[in-house]
Scaffold this active site. Structure first.
Site, PDB file in Angstrom:
ATOM      1  N   ASN A   7     -23.590  72.841 -71.789  1.00  8.81           N
ATOM      2  CA  ASN A   7     -24.986  72.466 -71.172  1.00  8.81           C
ATOM      3  C   ASN A   7     -25.941  72.379 -72.248  1.00  8.81           C
ATOM      4  O   ASN A   7     -25.627  72.947 -73.496  1.00  8.81           O
ATOM      5  CB  ASN A   7     -25.182  73.785 -70.267  1.00  8.81           C
ATOM      6  CG  ASN A   7     -24.690  73.559 -69.179  1.00  8.81           C
ATOM      7  OD1 ASN A   7     -24.104  72.485 -68.545  1.00  8.81           O
ATOM      8  ND2 ASN A   7     -24.678  74.793 -68.243  1.00  8.81           N
ATOM      9  N   HIS A  56     -23.439  68.996 -61.044  1.00 11.32           N
ATOM     10  CA  HIS A  56     -23.596  67.826 -62.027  1.00 11.32           C
ATOM     11  C   HIS A  56     -23.239  66.673 -61.411  1.00 11.32           C
ATOM     12  O   HIS A  56     -22.594  65.712 -62.070  1.00 11.32           O
ATOM     13  CB  HIS A  56     -22.450  68.190 -63.195  1.00 11.32           C
ATOM     14  CG  HIS A  56     -23.044  69.639 -64.000  1.00 11.32           C
ATOM     15  ND1 HIS A  56     -23.689  69.440 -65.139  1.00 11.32           N
ATOM     16  CD2 HIS A  56     -22.489  70.699 -63.454  1.00 11.32           C
ATOM     17  CE1 HIS A  56     -23.864  70.805 -65.546  1.00 11.32           C
ATOM     18  NE2 HIS A  56     -23.204  71.553 -64.594  1.00 11.32           N
ATOM     19  N   TYR A 104     -12.143  73.342 -62.668  1.00  8.06           N
ATOM     20  CA  TYR A 104     -12.312  71.942 -62.931  1.00  8.06           C
ATOM     21  C   TYR A 104     -11.035  71.300 -62.548  1.00  8.06           C
ATOM     22  O   TYR A 104     -11.277  70.277 -62.070  1.00  8.06           O
ATOM     23  CB  TYR A 104     -12.621  71.999 -64.369  1.00  8.06           C
ATOM     24  CG  TYR A 104     -14.196  72.612 -64.485  1.00  8.06           C
ATOM     25  CD1 TYR A 104     -14.317  73.952 -64.518  1.00  8.06           C
ATOM     26  CD2 TYR A 104     -15.104  71.501 -65.189  1.00  8.06           C
ATOM     27  CE1 TYR A 104     -15.614  74.294 -64.921  1.00  8.06           C
ATOM     28  CE2 TYR A 104     -16.395  71.976 -65.134  1.00  8.06           C
ATOM     29  CZ  TYR A 104     -16.477  73.328 -65.203  1.00  8.06           C
ATOM     30  OH  TYR A 104     -17.866  73.590 -65.279  1.00  8.06           O
TER      31      TYR A 104
HETATM   32 FE1  HDE Z   1     -19.452  73.711 -64.306  1.00  9.36          FE
HETATM   33  N1  HDE Z   1     -18.403  72.997 -62.731  1.00  9.36           N
HETATM   34  N2  HDE Z   1     -18.602  75.570 -63.805  1.00  9.36           N
HETATM   35  N3  HDE Z   1     -20.415  75.122 -65.699  1.00  9.36           N
HETATM   36  N4  HDE Z   1     -20.061  72.280 -65.261  1.00  9.36           N
HETATM   37  C1  HDE Z   1     -18.334  71.403 -62.610  1.00  9.36           C
HETATM   38  O1  HDE Z   1     -16.513  70.257 -62.185  1.00  9.36           O
HETATM   39  C2  HDE Z   1     -17.858  75.660 -62.392  1.00  9.36           C
HETATM   40  C3  HDE Z   1     -20.309  76.250 -65.842  1.00  9.36           C
HETATM   41  C4  HDE Z   1     -20.509  71.941 -66.297  1.00  9.36           C
HETATM   42  O2  HDE Z   1     -19.979  65.821 -66.993  1.00  9.36           O
HETATM   43  C5  HDE Z   1     -17.487  70.951 -61.575  1.00  9.36           C
HETATM   44  O3  HDE Z   1     -15.888  67.999 -62.550  1.00  9.36           O
HETATM   45  C6  HDE Z   1     -17.520  77.175 -62.310  1.00  9.36           C
HETATM   46  C7  HDE Z   1     -20.918  76.594 -67.230  1.00  9.36           C
HETATM   47  C8  HDE Z   1     -20.795  70.650 -66.886  1.00  9.36           C
HETATM   48  O4  HDE Z   1     -18.175  65.780 -65.315  1.00  9.36           O
HETATM   49  C9  HDE Z   1     -16.862  72.308 -61.070  1.00  9.36           C
HETATM   50  C10 HDE Z   1     -18.384  77.621 -63.124  1.00  9.36           C
HETATM   51  C11 HDE Z   1     -21.353  75.566 -67.825  1.00  9.36           C
HETATM   52  C12 HDE Z   1     -20.337  69.770 -65.606  1.00  9.36           C
HETATM   53  C13 HDE Z   1     -17.617  73.476 -61.894  1.00  9.36           C
HETATM   54  C14 HDE Z   1     -19.003  76.847 -63.855  1.00  9.36           C
HETATM   55  C15 HDE Z   1     -20.867  74.497 -66.861  1.00  9.36           C
HETATM   56  C16 HDE Z   1     -19.634  70.949 -64.659  1.00  9.36           C
HETATM   57  C17 HDE Z   1     -18.018  70.091 -60.700  1.00  9.36           C
HETATM   58  C18 HDE Z   1     -18.496  79.365 -63.128  1.00  9.36           C
HETATM   59  C19 HDE Z   1     -21.791  75.424 -69.095  1.00  9.36           C
HETATM   60  C20 HDE Z   1     -19.948  68.485 -65.536  1.00  9.36           C
HETATM   61  C21 HDE Z   1     -17.562  68.813 -61.026  1.00  9.36           C
HETATM   62  C22 HDE Z   1     -17.387  80.047 -63.470  1.00  9.36           C
HETATM   63  C23 HDE Z   1     -20.908  75.751 -70.085  1.00  9.36           C
HETATM   64  C24 HDE Z   1     -18.738  67.766 -66.022  1.00  9.36           C
HETATM   65  C25 HDE Z   1     -16.633  69.065 -62.021  1.00  9.36           C
HETATM   66  C26 HDE Z   1     -18.984  66.284 -66.056  1.00  9.36           C
HETATM   67  C27 HDE Z   1     -19.041  70.593 -63.578  1.00  9.36           C
HETATM   68  C28 HDE Z   1     -17.315  74.589 -61.826  1.00  9.36           C
HETATM   69  C29 HDE Z   1     -20.128  77.120 -64.776  1.00  9.36           C
HETATM   70  C30 HDE Z   1     -21.151  73.032 -67.209  1.00  9.36           C
HETATM   71  C31 HDE Z   1     -17.052  72.587 -59.514  1.00  9.36           C
HETATM   72  C32 HDE Z   1     -16.525  77.597 -61.110  1.00  9.36           C
HETATM   73  C33 HDE Z   1     -20.912  78.085 -67.727  1.00  9.36           C
HETATM   74  C34 HDE Z   1     -21.275  69.949 -68.019  1.00  9.36           C
HETATM   75  O5  HDE Z   1     -15.491  72.302 -61.415  1.00  9.36           O
END
Ligand code: HDE
Length: 701
Positions: free
Chosen positions: A141, A69, A355
């Protein structure tokens, strides 16, 4: 409430107007053009503290981009709660009538920070609510399901979709071997694969996307009773996409297309709005469905649990500074407020760690919540102290609890008979195991539900997208393995994609796919339970409510010197009255002459613009028609608009131009002589696209 937050942001805003330039220590800078030298042509001096102050900061301007993202755009706004949810939750910001400031960030997932907006990808939809009880982050999302079920697989998924490690290619694209290698070994990804191969993954605008919390969460009421909840954002402008051929071209013409669209809409007062909806599931019904509500690869069909609207978000202010606000915004699904709690979804559970951890790294330490964009409006009071870039200056000599020296402050709510965040009292029982529940083992029923719920054109787009992506996969074993998965979803789908790949879809899942699936479920494949519904109307973009508006749509007026003012005004006034935007495009920018005399200012030319950046086209009458006839860029504009199934209107004297192109009359091609120019043109625009045209006539462009 709003003002409180405004003041809060204002404290940190810097206005340079009328100010002398200073160093970071406030020393006025005398000359910002020349380094300090020993003589005019001599070497620079070590003692140039003014220059070092500037460069030291410049050298550290970049921070690590988000690992996923990375490419995002944000805006401020408000959320207004409109329903009485007191039976389900104590959350103060959900109390009917409450207005809460928000900051929302949209993003693509796979591309780097500077990548194109129009990649085929999931879009992030993160909302930070600055509530009176602390910050609540709904980090969702634009697609309601996810690729994987367990957080353990997340780094692998991301490594697979990101550019390949040896060659760092391709950028912001899933059409490559490693992504499909992973996906074809993970049958649990089948449902999400259908969504990302659909037009949902190439939105027309960030303002025209749905948002989903994805996981099941919990609401908790004053008596401590929990209710499972799914969150939905429904855009007031409807849900719309572009065509894939169009998306690829937009990436070239304007890779900031979505960012610019959001920015310009807000600047011009067209504030985008979404209604927040909830699906509420009583705790007693947790095991009632043919799928597991803790499995993030599943939706709860709206036919089973309807979506109730509980509030509206309006984005009404662009950030003052991209880095300070959008880039430094730290979202975290673990940030919940009293009245909302997490469920045991194993994907969500993993996110709660990731996060906070990622923000600590990305924003350089544990004080990231002191950055203005991350600060809670109700303030923070605790004994946490020090660390890199601490900006709060806590007063007093006590930083521990319990204490008597500071009167026991900050006290915890319980000691004072107040309510604070209390976890839902959910019974927990079980052995420590690394295992996957058998209720997570059905991977194809909802993928099929999604495919069956699409219109014929939408199904064709999915078939084309899969064919495109798999054609870009070099390894034939991977293609075959994925075809076997598609065959489990729908044999017709697999057959059509197979035809485009010159392969016969295997009937059974590949041995390697089975091997990995049996790692989670030794008896895989396990017969699927009977689904409650075979089709769900809400899954098709074609039948979305709110689709019938032309508000904020961009209509290209294709003109040149000598255009008729009357012919321009005829449509312009009407379109603008309905909230659309008429944009004049000519062979040059600056002034152009009207046939009737007088002139007008044109800000865009065929040199700078492309049809893919517009929703509809109008060619007015006038002496301009002769010029347009000889202009290949004009002809490309209308041909391409036609190919991408958009509405095109021609004033009477300009109708002959359509004959010079590939255009054939249909319900989206409006001739002033044969149709009601205004009514039929706006009517065609309200349909967004005449997708049927695509099937009837493929034309080059
Ligand atoms: Fe994320 N995800 N994600 N994700 N995600 C990040 O956090 C992660 C997942 C989503 O506008 C990271 O700040 C793991 C689902 C958005 O700043 C990180 C898993 C969904 C954003 C991270 C998921 C998301 C992130 C990277 C599986 C939809 C942007 C930078 C367990 C519900 C946030 C950050 C923004 C961002 C980890 C799965 C949505 C690495 C470990 C499911 C919208 O922390």
């Amino acid at each position: 409430m709003k003002n409180q937050k405004e003041d809060h942001f204002n404290q940190n805003r810097v206005d340079n107007n009328g100010r002398v330039m200073t160093t970071n220590d406030g020393v006025p800078v005398y000359d910002n053009n020349n380094t300090l030298k020993a003589g005019e042509r001599g070497p620079s001096l070590q003692q140039d503290h003014i220059f070092f102050d500037k460069l030291m900061h410049f050298d550290r301007e970049r921070i690590p981009e988000r690992v996923v993202h990375a490419r995002g755009s944000g805006a401020h706004g408000i959320f207004e709660a409109t329903a009485d949810l007191s039976a389900y939750t104590t959350a103060a910001f959900l109390k009917k009538g409450t207005v809460t400031p928000v900051f929302t960030r949209f993003s693509t997932v796979a591309g780097f920070k500077g990548s194109t907006d129009l990649a085929r990808d999931v879009r992030g939809f993160s909302v930070k609510f600055y509530t009176e009880e602390g910050n609540y982050d709904l980090v969702g999302n634009n697609i309601p399901v996810f690729f994987i079920q367990d957080a353990m697989n997340f780094p692998d998924l991301v490594h697979a979709v990101k550019p390949e490690p040896d060659r760092e290619m391709p950028q912001a694209a899933s059409a490559h071997d490693t992504f499909w290698d992973f996906i074809s070994l993970m049958p649990e990804a089948a449902h999400m694969t259908m969504w990302v191969m659909s037009d949902r993954a190439i939105p027309r605008s960030l303002r025209m996307m749905e948002g989903f919390g994805v996981h099941t969460f919990k609401l908790v009421n004053g008596k401590g009773k929990g209710t499972f909840v799914k969150f939905h954002w429904k855009p007031r402008l409807g849900v719309h996409s572009v065509a894939w051929n169009e998306a690829q071209k937009i990436s070239g013409f304007d890779s900031d297309f979505h960012r610019k669209d959001l920015w310009e809409a807000i600047e011009s007062g067209d504030f985008p709005q979404w209604d927040l909806g909830v699906q509420l599931i009583p705790e007693e019904d947790e095991m009632k469905f043919s799928f597991d509500i803790l499995d993030a690869t599943k939706i709860v069909p709206e036919e089973l649990v309807p979506v109730q609207i509980i509030g509206t978000m309006t984005l009404n202010r662009n950030p003052d500074n991209f880095f300070a606000e959008t880039e430094q915004a730290a979202f975290d699904p673990g940030r919940v407020v009293p009245g909302i709690d997490l469920s045991d979804d194993p994907l969500l559970q993993g996110r709660i760690f990731s996060y906070m951890d990622t923000q600590n790294y990305r924003l350089g330490g544990p004080n990231f919540h002191e950055l203005p964009i991350n600060r809670p409006v109700n303030g923070k009071h605790n004994n946490q102290k020090d660390g890199f870039a601490r900006t709060d200056i806590p007063k007093g000599g006590v930083s521990y609890f319990p204490n008597s020296k500071a009167g026991g402050c900050p006290y915890h709510a319980m000691l004072n008979g107040e309510t604070g965040f209390q976890s839902h009292r959910q019974p927990v029982n079980g052995q420590k195991v690394r295992a996957r529940s058998v209720s997570f083992a059905d991977h194809f029923t909802q993928a099929r539900l999604f495919f069956n719920s699409q219109s014929l054109e939408e199904q064709e787009h999915i078939i084309s997208a899969l064919s495109f992506e798999l054609s870009k996969v070099g390894n034939a074993d991977i293609r075959r393995r994925e075809l076997a998965i598609l065959n489990q979803i729908d044999p017709r789908l697999a057959q059509k994609v197979g035809d485009n790949l010159g392969l016969v879809p295997p009937r059974e899942l590949d041995a390697l796919t089975l091997k990995f699936a049996r790692n989670n479920h030794p008896d895989y494949p396990i017969p699927a339970p009977r689904p409650e519904v075979e089709k769900s109307a809400a899954l098709s973009m074609k039948v979305k409510p709110g689709g019938g508006t032309i508000q904020t749509r961009k209509v290209a007026f294709l003109v040149d010197d000598g255009v008729s003012k009357a012919s321009v005004d005829l449509l312009k006034n009407q379109l603008e009255q309905e909230g659309a935007r008429a944009v004049l495009i000519a062979s040059h920018v600056g002034k152009i002459k009207y046939r009737e005399g007088g002139e007008t200012e044109v800000a865009h030319s065929y040199l700078t613009e492309a049809s893919v950046c517009y929703d509809a086209f109008y060619t007015p009458d006038g002496d301009s028609v002769k010029k347009l006839e000889a202009n290949p860029d004009y002809l490309q504009f209308i041909n391409e608009g036609y190919r991408h199934c958009k509405a095109l209107a021609f004033a009477k004297g300009a109708e002959m131009l359509a004959q010079k192109s590939f255009i054939k009359k249909d319900k989206g091609v409006i001739f002033e002589s044969a149709d009601d120019l205004v009514k039929d043109f706006t009517g065609a625009m309200k349909q967004h696209r005449i997708w049927e045209r695509e099937k009837a006539r493929k034309v080059p462009a």
